[in-house]
Design an enzyme around this catalytic site. Structure first.
Site, mmCIF file in Angstrom:
data_model
loop_
_atom_site.group_PDB
_atom_site.id
_atom_site.type_symbol
_atom_site.label_atom_id
_atom_site.label_comp_id
_atom_site.label_asym_id
_atom_site.label_seq_id
_atom_site.Cartn_x
_atom_site.Cartn_y
_atom_site.Cartn_z
ATOM 1 N N HIS A 1 -4.977 -60.163 -27.180
ATOM 2 C CA HIS A 1 -5.384 -60.085 -25.735
ATOM 3 C C HIS A 1 -4.190 -61.073 -24.993
ATOM 4 C CE1 HIS A 1 -8.189 -60.458 -22.032
ATOM 5 N NE2 HIS A 1 -7.387 -61.633 -21.862
ATOM 6 N N GLU A 2 -4.079 -62.282 -25.522
ATOM 7 C CA GLU A 2 -3.072 -63.060 -24.794
ATOM 8 C C GLU A 2 -1.775 -62.565 -25.122
ATOM 9 O OE1 GLU A 2 -4.203 -65.193 -22.782
ATOM 10 O OE2 GLU A 2 -6.282 -65.285 -23.658
ATOM 11 N N HIS B 1 -0.892 -59.773 -22.756
ATOM 12 C CA HIS B 1 -0.803 -60.386 -21.300
ATOM 13 C C HIS B 1 0.537 -60.478 -20.903
ATOM 14 C CE1 HIS B 1 -4.410 -60.879 -19.194
ATOM 15 N NE2 HIS B 1 -5.171 -61.789 -19.928
ATOM 16 N N GLU C 1 -6.573 -58.201 -17.045
ATOM 17 C CA GLU C 1 -7.576 -58.378 -18.056
ATOM 18 C C GLU C 1 -8.115 -57.161 -18.937
ATOM 19 O OE1 GLU C 1 -8.309 -61.287 -19.090
ATOM 20 O OE2 GLU C 1 -7.067 -62.142 -17.743
ATOM 21 N N ASP D 1 -7.403 -56.607 -22.853
ATOM 22 C CA ASP D 1 -8.883 -56.393 -23.767
ATOM 23 C C ASP D 1 -8.421 -55.195 -24.582
ATOM 24 O OD1 ASP D 1 -10.357 -58.584 -23.006
ATOM 25 O OD2 ASP D 1 -11.550 -57.457 -21.672
#
Length: 510
Positions: free
Chosen positions: A398-399, A402, A458, A462
């Site tokens: 997830h990070e 980003h 987000e 995800d």
């Protein structure tokens, strides 16, 4: 604090006295009024940390609460809350409860409504280019003449904030300064009082605590009950002495063994991302090269800072709760001033070790995992790989995703806003991102469609994070020559590794 607030409105509009009073108010009370002054890494020169001037000063969560048709009742409840608050402080302010406090509440709402009209929406604020507006001090003085900037900067403790200042929303700052340069005592004083009470309600007598909860938590957010006093006390202590508590938490709950296991999962997810970037068919060679370089340049922080914050200069006195709160805010403000107009401190953490969370910081091009997220359900050193990869592995993905979502993709490997995409690749990316936006907007909550553009980052993270974690797990099982699913898969508690992966993902968010 109310006296400091009154000093701002009592001073002549546009005067050095008002600018000085405002600076003292912000520095000593530790809250904003009309705008905010802070620090942050320069998005186009990330080696430096600049003074930032950002939109602020609203009582409601954001500008949409002042204009959306479905929030009329909440606006009415807000005005009622303002009246109750002004009634409670009437013995200090001299305002008579009733017509006088009702009129003052309307004044506050009117000022905030005017201010909100200039603010960027939450969706617009996701555009880092839109929020990057550099000014010299001379340009700032010319663009926003309603505030004596040299007097203000001196009063907050930074007489020379640097040759480059970053403004996120020039229209909002211009209006804030216009109000400061023209508003009389009658218009500004109730607003300044309200900024104090709103900021400190949690630390005032019970009537303020409960009224604050009833509006901001119950009415606006639907929270059913106020947290017990001990939890609120712990939260306050954490806000004042966060890393001191973090050091205690790490000593009790974080082990080197857990860190080593977590790093191994992070590395496998990174390898999966490298494979993904290397195989995307529509990326031009130059874009792919930049993307892989950015991925290989990720900084990684796990657990806790290398050096703990030193609180020896912060005075804490038993029995002086409100004073302790103000001293803690002043302590943090001094740290803010130290960071301003200085080389960026890359060892710094923006999250406490005891927070169950993680983050990607675009200006640092780093991903950070506090110690607390390396606890069940996100990480369990005794759990099988399928469970851990779906939890902390998906958080890792997830990070990392980003860094390449619709906002993160605009930063390069050094954390600077740079267009490293070809026009064709950028257009293709936007087309694919639009699919994620459309998918989100097909969902409704209370008959209101989700804002797909607001949640795009987000949602992308995800989706990307789970895919990367699963691909990393696939690669691990392939290395072992073991099956993830099917008749050859080894069952644990009656489930295949593939099934346990998705069960773990679901249970993390239950």
């Amino acid at each position: 604090p109310l006296q400091l607030a009154s000093a701002v409105s009592d001073a002549p509009a546009g005067s050095a006295e008002r600018a000085t009073a405002l600076g003292i108010f912000m520095a000593q009370v530790g809250t904003t009024a009309l705008f905010n002054i802070d620090e942050g890494a320069d998005s186009k020169d990330s080696k430096m940390t600049r003074c930032t001037l950002t939109q602020s000063g609203l009582g409601l969560p954001d500008r949409d609460y002042y204009f959306d048709e479905d929030k009329v009742e909440k606006r009415e409840a807000y005005i009622a809350h303002l009246v109750r608050t002004l009634d409670k402080i009437s013995s200090i302010t001299g305002l008579e409860p009733g017509e006088a406090t009702a009129a003052a509440a309307e004044q506050i709402m009117s000022l905030e409504l005017e201010l909100a009209a200039t603010h960027l929406t939450r969706t617009a604020r996701r555009d880092p280019e839109l929020r990057y507006n550099p000014f010299t001090q001379e340009e700032l003085i010319a663009a926003c003449p309603g505030l004596d900037w040299p007097a203000f900067f001196s009063a907050v403790g930074k007489a020379n904030p640097g040759s480059k200042l970053i403004v996120d929303c020039p229209a909002a700052l211009t209006l804030a300064c216009k109000i400061l340069g023209t508003a009389g005592d009658e218009r500004l004083k109730p607003y300044m009082w309200w900024r104090v009470v709103k900021s400190l309600s949690a630390h005032l007598p019970a009537a303020f605590v409960h009224d604050d909860f009833d509006f901001f938590s119950a009415t606006l957010s639907g929270t059913k009950e106020l947290k017990p006093r001990w939890k609120r006390a712990l939260s306050m202590t954490e806000s004042a002495l966060g890393e001191a508590l973090g050091e205690m938490y790490v000593a009790k709950h974080f082990t080197q063994e857990a860190k080593v296991k977590a790093v191994s999962i992070v590395e496998r997810v990174r390898v999966a991302l490298e494979a993904k970037l290397s195989s995307v068919p529509w990326l031009a060679p130059s874009t792919r090269e930049f993307a892989v370089h950015k991925m290989k340049s990720f900084g990684l922080k796990i657990g806790f800072p290398d050096e703990w914050k030193d609180y020896t200069t912060l005075e804490v006195v038993r029995g002086e709760h409100l004073e302790n709160v103000l001293r803690a805010r002043a302590f943090e403000w001094q740290l803010t001033l130290n960071y301003m107009d200085a080389p960026t401190d890359r060892s710094r953490w923006l999250m406490l070790p005891q927070m169950v969370n993680a983050y990607h910081y675009p200006e640092m091009n780093e991903i950070v995992f506090p110690a607390a997220i390396l606890q069940p359900p996100f990480f369990n050193i005794d759990a099988d790989d399928a469970v851990n990869f779906a939890a902390v592995g998906a958080v890792t993905g997830h990070e990392m995703t980003h860094a390449f979502d619709d906002k993160g993709r605009k930063y390069d490997a050094d954390g600077n806003l740079t267009n490293w995409w070809t026009d064709e690749d950028a257009s293709e990316y936007d087309s694919r991102s639009a699919v994620v936006v459309a998918q989100a907007e097909a969902f409704k909550v209370h008959d209101v469609a989700l804002n797909g553009k607001l949640t795009c980052g987000e949602n992308t993270a995800d989706l990307g994070g789970l895919k990367l974690a699963y691909e990393a797990l696939e690669a691990l099982y392939a290395e072992r020559g073991e099956a993830l699913s099917g008749p050859d898969a080894v069952l644990t508690q009656g489930f295949t590794p593939q099934q346990r992966f998705f069960l773990s993902w679901a249970q993390v968010w239950r």
